[in-house]
Every structure is written in C-alpha cells, then in structure tokens.
Write a protein that holds these residues in place. Structure first.
Motif, PDB file in Angstrom:
ATOM      1  N   TYR A   9       0.843  -1.206   0.000  1.00 37.42           N
ATOM      2  CA  TYR A   9       0.000   0.000   0.000  1.00 37.42           C
ATOM      3  C   TYR A   9       0.877   1.254   0.000  1.00 37.42           C
ATOM      4  CZ  TYR A   9       0.865  -0.057   5.080  1.00 37.42           C
ATOM      5  OH  TYR A   9       1.459  -0.075   6.317  1.00 37.42           O
ATOM      6  N   ARG A  49       5.962   1.392   5.205  1.00 35.67           N
ATOM      7  CA  ARG A  49       7.344   1.674   5.582  1.00 35.67           C
ATOM      8  C   ARG A  49       7.576   1.082   6.972  1.00 35.67           C
ATOM      9  NH1 ARG A  49      10.460   5.683   3.918  1.00 35.67           N
ATOM     10  NH2 ARG A  49       8.943   6.667   2.549  1.00 35.67           N
ATOM     11  N   CYS A  50       8.782   0.734   7.280  1.00 33.04           N
ATOM     12  CA  CYS A  50       9.058   0.131   8.582  1.00 33.04           C
ATOM     13  C   CYS A  50       9.062   1.194   9.681  1.00 33.04           C
ATOM     14  CB  CYS A  50      10.411  -0.577   8.533  1.00 33.04           C
ATOM     15  SG  CYS A  50      10.641  -1.682   9.928  1.00 33.04           S
ATOM     16  N   ILE A  54     -11.234   2.430   6.167  1.00 30.67           N
ATOM     17  CA  ILE A  54     -11.750   1.927   7.442  1.00 30.67           C
ATOM     18  C   ILE A  54     -10.575   1.399   8.246  1.00 30.67           C
ATOM     19  CG2 ILE A  54     -13.317   0.288   8.577  1.00 30.67           C
ATOM     20  CD1 ILE A  54     -15.031   0.271   6.090  1.00 30.67           C
ATOM     21  N   THR A  91      -7.759   2.715  11.691  1.00 29.61           N
ATOM     22  CA  THR A  91      -6.733   3.721  11.986  1.00 29.61           C
ATOM     23  C   THR A  91      -5.636   3.129  12.875  1.00 29.61           C
ATOM     24  OG1 THR A  91      -8.167   4.516  13.776  1.00 29.61           O
ATOM     25  CG2 THR A  91      -8.240   5.734  11.705  1.00 29.61           C
ATOM     26  N   GLY A  92      -5.171   1.912  12.511  1.00 30.86           N
ATOM     27  CA  GLY A  92      -3.973   1.355  13.137  1.00 30.86           C
ATOM     28  C   GLY A  92      -2.762   1.791  12.316  1.00 30.86           C
ATOM     29  N   GLY A 141      -3.538   2.087   8.477  1.00 29.48           N
ATOM     30  CA  GLY A 141      -4.417   3.198   8.128  1.00 29.48           C
ATOM     31  C   GLY A 141      -3.706   4.532   8.285  1.00 29.48           C
ATOM     32  N   THR A 172     -11.407   3.490  16.936  1.00 29.36           N
ATOM     33  CA  THR A 172     -10.632   3.862  18.127  1.00 29.36           C
ATOM     34  C   THR A 172      -9.511   4.809  17.708  1.00 29.36           C
ATOM     35  OG1 THR A 172     -11.024   1.617  18.957  1.00 29.36           O
ATOM     36  CG2 THR A 172      -9.384   2.934  20.118  1.00 29.36           C
ATOM     37  N   LYS A 224      -1.555  -0.249  22.795  1.00 29.32           N
ATOM     38  CA  LYS A 224      -1.775  -0.679  21.418  1.00 29.32           C
ATOM     39  C   LYS A 224      -0.473  -0.316  20.737  1.00 29.32           C
ATOM     40  CE  LYS A 224      -6.677   0.331  20.448  1.00 29.32           C
ATOM     41  NZ  LYS A 224      -7.128  -0.723  19.545  1.00 29.32           N
ATOM     42  N   ARG A 225      -0.127  -0.989  19.671  1.00 27.26           N
ATOM     43  CA  ARG A 225       1.133  -0.676  18.993  1.00 27.26           C
ATOM     44  C   ARG A 225       1.178   0.830  18.663  1.00 27.26           C
ATOM     45  NH1 ARG A 225       5.757  -3.621  16.911  1.00 27.26           N
ATOM     46  NH2 ARG A 225       6.522  -2.511  15.114  1.00 27.26           N
ATOM     47  N   ALA A 248      -8.176  -1.056   6.221  1.00 31.76           N
ATOM     48  CA  ALA A 248      -6.922  -1.090   6.992  1.00 31.76           C
ATOM     49  C   ALA A 248      -7.287  -1.687   8.342  1.00 31.76           C
ATOM     50  CB  ALA A 248      -6.363   0.319   7.134  1.00 31.76           C
ATOM     51  N   THR A 249      -7.955  -2.835   8.260  1.00 35.54           N
ATOM     52  CA  THR A 249      -8.624  -3.395   9.433  1.00 35.54           C
ATOM     53  C   THR A 249      -7.827  -4.516  10.105  1.00 35.54           C
ATOM     54  OG1 THR A 249      -9.928  -4.609   7.795  1.00 35.54           O
ATOM     55  CG2 THR A 249     -11.004  -2.778   8.891  1.00 35.54           C
ATOM     56  N   TYR A 268      -5.415  -7.759  11.227  1.00 30.29           N
ATOM     57  CA  TYR A 268      -5.123  -9.185  11.033  1.00 30.29           C
ATOM     58  C   TYR A 268      -5.682 -10.035  12.170  1.00 30.29           C
ATOM     59  CZ  TYR A 268      -2.041  -7.155   7.690  1.00 30.29           C
ATOM     60  OH  TYR A 268      -1.576  -6.428   6.626  1.00 30.29           O
ATOM     61  N   TYR A 318      -5.171  -6.342  19.428  1.00 30.38           N
ATOM     62  CA  TYR A 318      -4.900  -7.647  18.808  1.00 30.38           C
ATOM     63  C   TYR A 318      -3.890  -8.445  19.618  1.00 30.38           C
ATOM     64  CZ  TYR A 318      -0.729  -5.489  16.630  1.00 30.38           C
ATOM     65  OH  TYR A 318       0.466  -4.853  16.403  1.00 30.38           O
ATOM     66  N   ASN A 372      -9.493  -8.016  18.756  1.00 27.07           N
ATOM     67  CA  ASN A 372      -9.960  -7.421  17.492  1.00 27.07           C
ATOM     68  C   ASN A 372     -10.759  -8.410  16.634  1.00 27.07           C
ATOM     69  OD1 ASN A 372      -7.637  -8.975  16.926  1.00 27.07           O
ATOM     70  ND2 ASN A 372      -7.301  -7.882  15.026  1.00 27.07           N
TER      71      ASN A 372
HETATM   72  O1  N01 Z   1      -4.000  -3.310  11.981  1.00 24.69           O
HETATM   73  P1  N01 Z   1      -4.548  -2.897  13.430  1.00 24.69           P
HETATM   74  P2  N01 Z   1      -2.861  -2.606  11.116  1.00 24.69           P
HETATM   75  N1  N01 Z   1     -15.019  -1.272  11.961  1.00 24.69           N
HETATM   76  O2  N01 Z   1      -5.192  -4.115  13.973  1.00 24.69           O
HETATM   77  C1  N01 Z   1     -10.025  -0.998  12.874  1.00 24.69           C
HETATM   78  C2  N01 Z   1       2.183  -3.952  11.917  1.00 24.69           C
HETATM   79  N2  N01 Z   1       2.315  -2.852  10.967  1.00 24.69           N
HETATM   80  O3  N01 Z   1      -2.794  -3.311   9.825  1.00 24.69           O
HETATM   81  O4  N01 Z   1      -8.826  -0.270  17.241  1.00 24.69           O
HETATM   82  C3  N01 Z   1     -14.207  -0.224  12.069  1.00 24.69           C
HETATM   83  O5  N01 Z   1      -3.493  -2.252  14.244  1.00 24.69           O
HETATM   84  C4  N01 Z   1      -9.421  -1.087  14.232  1.00 24.69           C
HETATM   85  O6  N01 Z   1     -10.218  -0.401  15.179  1.00 24.69           O
HETATM   86  P3  N01 Z   1     -10.150  -0.809  16.756  1.00 24.69           P
HETATM   87  C5  N01 Z   1       2.190  -3.379  13.326  1.00 24.69           C
HETATM   88  O7  N01 Z   1       2.650  -4.343  14.227  1.00 24.69           O
HETATM   89  C6  N01 Z   1       3.442  -2.123  11.048  1.00 24.69           C
HETATM   90  O8  N01 Z   1      -3.010  -1.165  11.102  1.00 24.69           O
HETATM   91  O9  N01 Z   1     -10.192  -2.314  16.786  1.00 24.69           O
HETATM   92  N3  N01 Z   1     -12.899  -0.302  12.306  1.00 24.69           N
HETATM   93  C7  N01 Z   1      -8.072  -0.438  13.971  1.00 24.69           C
HETATM   94  O10 N01 Z   1      -8.177   0.945  13.946  1.00 24.69           O
HETATM   95  C8  N01 Z   1       0.727  -3.120  13.501  1.00 24.69           C
HETATM   96  O11 N01 Z   1       0.364  -2.941  14.848  1.00 24.69           O
HETATM   97  C9  N01 Z   1       3.600  -1.069  10.228  1.00 24.69           C
HETATM   98  O12 N01 Z   1     -11.332  -0.180  17.336  1.00 24.69           O
HETATM   99  C10 N01 Z   1     -12.387  -1.521  12.440  1.00 24.69           C
HETATM  100  C11 N01 Z   1      -7.758  -0.947  12.559  1.00 24.69           C
HETATM  101  O13 N01 Z   1      -8.986  -1.323  11.983  1.00 24.69           O
HETATM  102  C12 N01 Z   1       0.136  -4.342  12.866  1.00 24.69           C
HETATM  103  O14 N01 Z   1       0.933  -4.573  11.719  1.00 24.69           O
HETATM  104  C13 N01 Z   1       2.639  -0.720   9.300  1.00 24.69           C
HETATM  105  C14 N01 Z   1     -13.166  -2.667  12.342  1.00 24.69           C
HETATM  106  C15 N01 Z   1      -6.842  -2.147  12.568  1.00 24.69           C
HETATM  107  O15 N01 Z   1      -5.620  -1.788  13.121  1.00 24.69           O
HETATM  108  C16 N01 Z   1      -1.309  -4.231  12.428  1.00 24.69           C
HETATM  109  O16 N01 Z   1      -1.547  -2.928  11.920  1.00 24.69           O
HETATM  110  C17 N01 Z   1       1.498  -1.482   9.236  1.00 24.69           C
HETATM  111  C18 N01 Z   1     -14.541  -2.497  12.097  1.00 24.69           C
HETATM  112  N4  N01 Z   1     -15.364  -3.549  12.040  1.00 24.69           N
HETATM  113  C19 N01 Z   1       1.348  -2.543  10.080  1.00 24.69           C
HETATM  114  N5  N01 Z   1     -12.367  -3.736  12.518  1.00 24.69           N
HETATM  115  C20 N01 Z   1       4.837  -0.304  10.372  1.00 24.69           C
HETATM  116  O17 N01 Z   1       4.850   0.849  10.561  1.00 24.69           O
HETATM  117  C21 N01 Z   1     -11.126  -3.253  12.731  1.00 24.69           C
HETATM  118  N6  N01 Z   1     -11.141  -1.916  12.692  1.00 24.69           N
HETATM  119  C22 N01 Z   1       6.060  -1.100  10.352  1.00 24.69           C
END
Ligand code: N01
Length: 534
Positions: free
Chosen positions: A52, A56-57, A184, A186-187, A190, A210, A328-329, A378-379, A381, A493, A498
């Motif tokens: 996406y 980036r790390c 959708i 904001t982890g 997102g 959140t 949370k991370r 961006a929901t 795993y 998670y 989650n």
């Molecule tokens: O996933 P997440 P991610 N309706 O689970 C929301 C690594 N990583 O892919 O908090 C609406 O963190 C959910 O909301 P909530 C890193 O370890 C690293 O972003 O459950 N929203 C949350 O906001 C990271 O921690 C990088 O209330 C819904 C989001 O989706 C891990 O991977 C970059 C929903 C999910 O956030 C995962 O990150 C990317 C619903 N039904 C990832 N269901 C680096 O920077 C879920 N959500 C290296």
C-alpha cells in the motif's frame, strides 16, 4: 511400506518471508534436505504483501536487517532512516538470491493441511494444488500479521467500487486520482496510508473506531557519512541484539518521568518528538509500567494532536482516550494528523455514528451516507494465530491445532506445541514476536531451531516434542510477564480482542528479548529441558 516409508524432506518450511528465508538458508548450510512453500509469487512475506502507498518500517533500517552475516550487513546500504516497502522487499530478494534459495522454494502454493503420522513420525503436508509431501520436521514461518482480517460489515459484497485490504494491496499501481476513497481502520496501516491517499484522491473519508496514538517518524535520507559509518557499528549491534529488551538499543534518560521536573520532562519529550520514531516511549523508565507516569506521556502526545489539527472538534475526535499510550502498537507516520487539515479529508467517528451497512455506492453510518468509489480496509489481522489456525494442522492422535487453541494459544517458548511433535513455529504465540525487533527475534528462533535439529541428527534421534507441563509453565510465565505491564488495560490484537469470538489471552511474551533468549539458551544447555526427545 508404500507411501508411509517415503520422506521427501528432512525439513519443510512454510513461508518465504524473512523468517522462512533465514530458516531455509541455515538448513541448507547445515546440510538438511529442505524446501519451502510460499503462497505469494515472490519472497518477502509481509513486505511482499503490504504494497500500500506509504508502507514503511517503524524500526530504523540499520536495525531492521539481518546481523548474522557480517558481509551481508557491510554490503547492503540503506537509503533512508526508515526504509519503505520496495527497498525492504529488495533486501529480502537480495538475501534469497545471495543464499541461493530460489530453487528451494515453490511459489504460489498455499499449504492447506498438515497431519502428523505418529507411526512413521512424519508430517504429511498438502498444498492447494492437491500435492502431498512428507517431511520429518515442519517449520512454520507464516508471520504474525499475515491472516488479513476484513470485518463482516452488512452489505460488503454489494459494493460496486474497488475494494482493497492494505495487507493484500495489488502489485499494479492503483489509480486514485479524482476518486472518493473511504478508509476503514486507523492502526499503523491506516495511519501510514492516509497521507499518501490524500495526495491523490479527490475526497477521503476516514472511518475511525478507536483513535490511536501516533508519533512522527522523522524519516529522511541517510547521509553518506551515516552510511559509511554503518559497517563499523556491526559488532556493537550484534552485542545489543542479545543484551537489550527489543534487540536493538532505544536510548532513554534512564530516569522515571515521575522523578523528573516539569521543565526537564517537557524538554526531553520535545526532543524525542522532534527526533521522531518510537524512542519517545523509551525516554523514561516508568511510562511502560506505571499508569500515572504513562498519563504524563500520553497527555504530551494528546496536546501535540490538538496543536496540529486545526478544527477543534476533529482534533478532539482524534485524541486517544481511555487507554495507556503504548498498549496498542504505537503508530509512526509523518503527517497523519496534519492530513485532517486538508479540505478534502474528513473524519467519521464510528463511536458516535457506527457503520450500518456498505451499500452498492458507499458506506452508510447511523448519521449519514458517504458515496465512495474505493474502499480501503486497513482493518488489521487475525494476529499471531490466524495464519496457523487457518492451515488445518493436526498433531498426535488427530488433534487439531485450531481446536487445541480455541481457549487461547499455548506453546512452549513460542517455538513448539505439546501434541505436535517435530513442528516448530518461528515467531509463534508465546514468543516475543512484535514486542521486539522481528528480525532479531527471527535470527534467534532460527538459530535455536537449527541447533536443536543438528543436535537430534548428531544423536540419531528423530523426534522432539514439547512436554505438556513445560507448556503450562511457559503459559504462566507469558501471563505473569504481561501482568507486570500496562497491556492488560487495553483491548487490542495482542490479546485477540480485534476478532469476534477469539479467546482473550495475551499472546506475546512481554518480558523482553534479552530475558527470552537467556531462557531459551538455558533450555538448550540443559539438554532441551521441557522437550521429550526420542
Ligand atoms: O492493523 P490494526 P494494522 N469497523 O489491527 C479498525 C504492523 N504494521 O494493519 O482499534 C471499524 O493495528 C481497528 O479499530 P479498533 C504493526 O505491528 C506495522 O493497522 O479495533 N474499524 C483499527 O483501527 C501493527 O500494529 C507497520 O477499534 C475496524 C484498525 O482497523 C500491525 O501490523 C505498518 C473494524 C486495525 O488496526 C497491524 O496494523 C502497518 C470495524 N469492524 C502494520 N475492525 C509499520 O509501521 C477493525 N477496525 C512497520
């Protein structure tokens, strides 16, 4: 004897991300007949799938790379402080190429079942193409964040626009110019993807359930001087890999924030904010274990959000409340909060107006309908266990791993599971996983598994199985370590919160990679205490 007597490999590895590649390389060097299956069409795992924009790390490049090979470290030059996905993928490809691993990997082949045949002491592994291979040992290198989760929102299949999950982003460029895009989640994903999408799209709507803490990355190109200085730091980095909590150094003041005067506290935090990256959470010694201390750090970040976002209502919706920072991370992204100051970017607070359904043309919340051309999920795993429990693994006596883990995963050291002889799980639940630098953890796990396999071979032994008592004891240690942190104050998670219906158990070992390594070393030194070897 028929098929029962056939053994195709000494060791089969599932996955060709960093963990699978390193495992394969070590097995090859040690002279094992080994092979790997990989679902994707190339190596790289996480960095193959997460294409996406903005991926980036969040660990500095010079730390997010292998250290077990001095030449590899010396010869690879990182271009940026925090490497972007394409560069990390190139590094994985370079690693595989250099180690001659490609002939040992079958791509585009998902493993759909693995059954332990107790009579033969062999794993029978079936692929999606219907092939079955037999292997003495099975090593999973399937990643902690690889089982993508798309929530079951009513109407989702009716949506006529384009739909993407960040963890399954297409290989071809996605043209978002002039489009209305909904995001959708904001982890970390997102938060990273939003600023990039906002650059291209005509309108962006962010659906937030959140609010998350996020700090600036402070990304920049590495200077030539920094690049040239890197090889000389190799020995120090190797030493830090085994003596630090994360596997690399995150320098702090060494002082509790609660014993630090207001002026100094602010100066330190401002300094860390300007520096960028996650080092802000390591600035003081008590913010990760004391709620009052944590609140001081959290309030600092909340004030930064309010100072960045110009619309006060939006700012307040973006401010995380009700849980400690770092539980949370912690997200890392340059420009996330500032993106909400752009006229074409809008935040929807799902706590105030939940999504009712996805329609053919967009998303309808309890408050409004949002017409959209593209939906980005961006929901997250089904973290840590999803890739394993989706694979239909059955151990001794036909016991299913999925069934065994219904009430939460239990393992011995995160590396083996009682009832599943000769199965090893790199970065499995119960290991330090994402609570440490993944590359350091992978190097440790791979080395440890390789040593165990070599020990078995030297002793003419065929089987290693975690003992149930050792597994119970390790589960207690994982829980005890978590209870000394603030993680249990937050649904995330880390504890399966989650995923609807998933058992709530804190899954990573949070006692630190240094402590974890010492425990694993002592287990090995003690003749693999807690395993029955035969
Ligand atoms: O996933 P997440 P991610 N309706 O689970 C929301 C690594 N990583 O892919 O908090 C609406 O963190 C959910 O909301 P909530 C890193 O370890 C690293 O972003 O459950 N929203 C949350 O906001 C990271 O921690 C990088 O209330 C819904 C989001 O989706 C891990 O991977 C970059 C929903 C999910 O956030 C995962 O990150 C990317 C619903 N039904 C990832 N269901 C680096 O920077 C879920 N959500 C290296």
């Amino acid at each position: 004897m028929g098929d029962r007597g056939r053994i195709d490999y000494d060791v089969l590895v599932i996955g060709a991300g960093f963990a699978g590649l390193h495992m394969l390389s070590e097995l090859k060097k040690a002279g094992f007949r080994c092979h790997a299956y990989e679902t994707g069409s190339g190596v790289g795992g996480t960095w193959y799938w997460n294409r996406y924009p903005g991926a980036r790390c969040d660990i500095e490049s010079v730390d997010y790379c292998f250290l077990h090979d001095r030449t590899l470290h010396r010869d690879w030059v990182w271009s940026e402080r925090f490497a972007a996905q394409p560069e990390i993928l190139r590094y994985a490809e370079h690693f595989a190429d250099r180690a001659g691993l490609l002939p040992l990997i079958t791509f585009e082949t998902r493993v759909v079942a693995a059954d332990f045949d107790a009579l033969g002491g062999v794993w029978s592994v079936r692929t999606e193409h219907g092939d079955t291979v037999r292997t003495r040992f099975l090593v999973t290198a399937v990643g902690c964040m690889s089982a993508a989760h798309t929530p079951e929102i009513p109407g989702i299949s009716r949506f006529r626009g384009e739909r993407f999950h960040t963890g399954r982003w297409p290989h071809e460029p996605v043209d978002l110019a002039g489009k209305r895009v909904g995001i959708i989640g904001t982890g970390s994903s997102g938060i990273q993807v939003l600023p990039e999408i906002a650059e291209q799209a005509a309108e962006v709507v962010v659906f937030q359930r959140t609010p998350n803490f996020s700090v600036p990355a402070g990304n920049r190109p590495l200077t030539e001087a920094e690049q040239a200085a890197e090889p000389a730091k190799y020995d120090e980095r190797v030493a830090l890999a085994s003596t630090t909590r994360f596997g690399h150094v995150v320098p702090g003041t060494g002082k509790p924030i609660l014993d630090t005067g207001h002026g100094t506290r602010l100066a330190v935090l401002e300094d860390r904010w300007a520096l960028g990256g996650t080092s802000i959470v390591a600035a003081f010694t008590d913010t990760g274990r004391d709620l009052e201390a944590n609140a001081l750090l959290a309030d600092f970040v909340r004030d930064k959000i309010r100072a960045t976002v110009t619309d006060p209502e939006t700012a307040e919706q973006l401010v995380p409340k009700g849980y400690p920072i770092g539980t949370k991370r912690l997200c890392v992204s340059d420009g996330y909060f500032a993106t909400f100051n752009r006229d074409h970017v809008r935040l929807v607070d799902l706590r105030a107006e939940p999504i009712e359904e996805v329609t053919a043309d967009g998303v309808r919340t309890t408050g409004e309908t949002f017409p959209l051309d593209v939906l980005v999920f961006a929901t997250g795993y089904d973290a840590f266990t999803g890739a394993l429990t989706r694979m239909n693994i059955t151990g001794r006596d036909g016991v299913s791993l999925t069934r065994q883990w219904e009430k939460g995963p239990k393992s011995y050291l995160g590396l083996a599971v009682a009832g599943f002889p000769n199965l090893f799980t790199i970065a499995g639940p119960g290991s330090t996983m994402v609570l440490s630098n993944m590359l350091r953890a992978i190097e440790h796990h791979v080395g440890w598994i390789r040593d165990l396999l070599v020990t078995l071979r030297s002793a003419d032994l065929l089987t290693a199985e975690a003992e149930a008592d050792s597994q119970e004891d390790w589960a207690c240690q994982v829980a005890a370590a978590a209870s000394r942190t603030l993680y249990h104050h937050t649904d995330s998670y880390y504890s399966g919160a989650n995923i609807d219906g998933k058992a709530r158990v804190f899954m990573p070992y949070s006692g630190g990679l240094d402590v974890y390594r010492r425990i694993c070393d002592s287990v090995a030194a003690d003749g693999y205490r807690g395993f029955s070897l035969s």
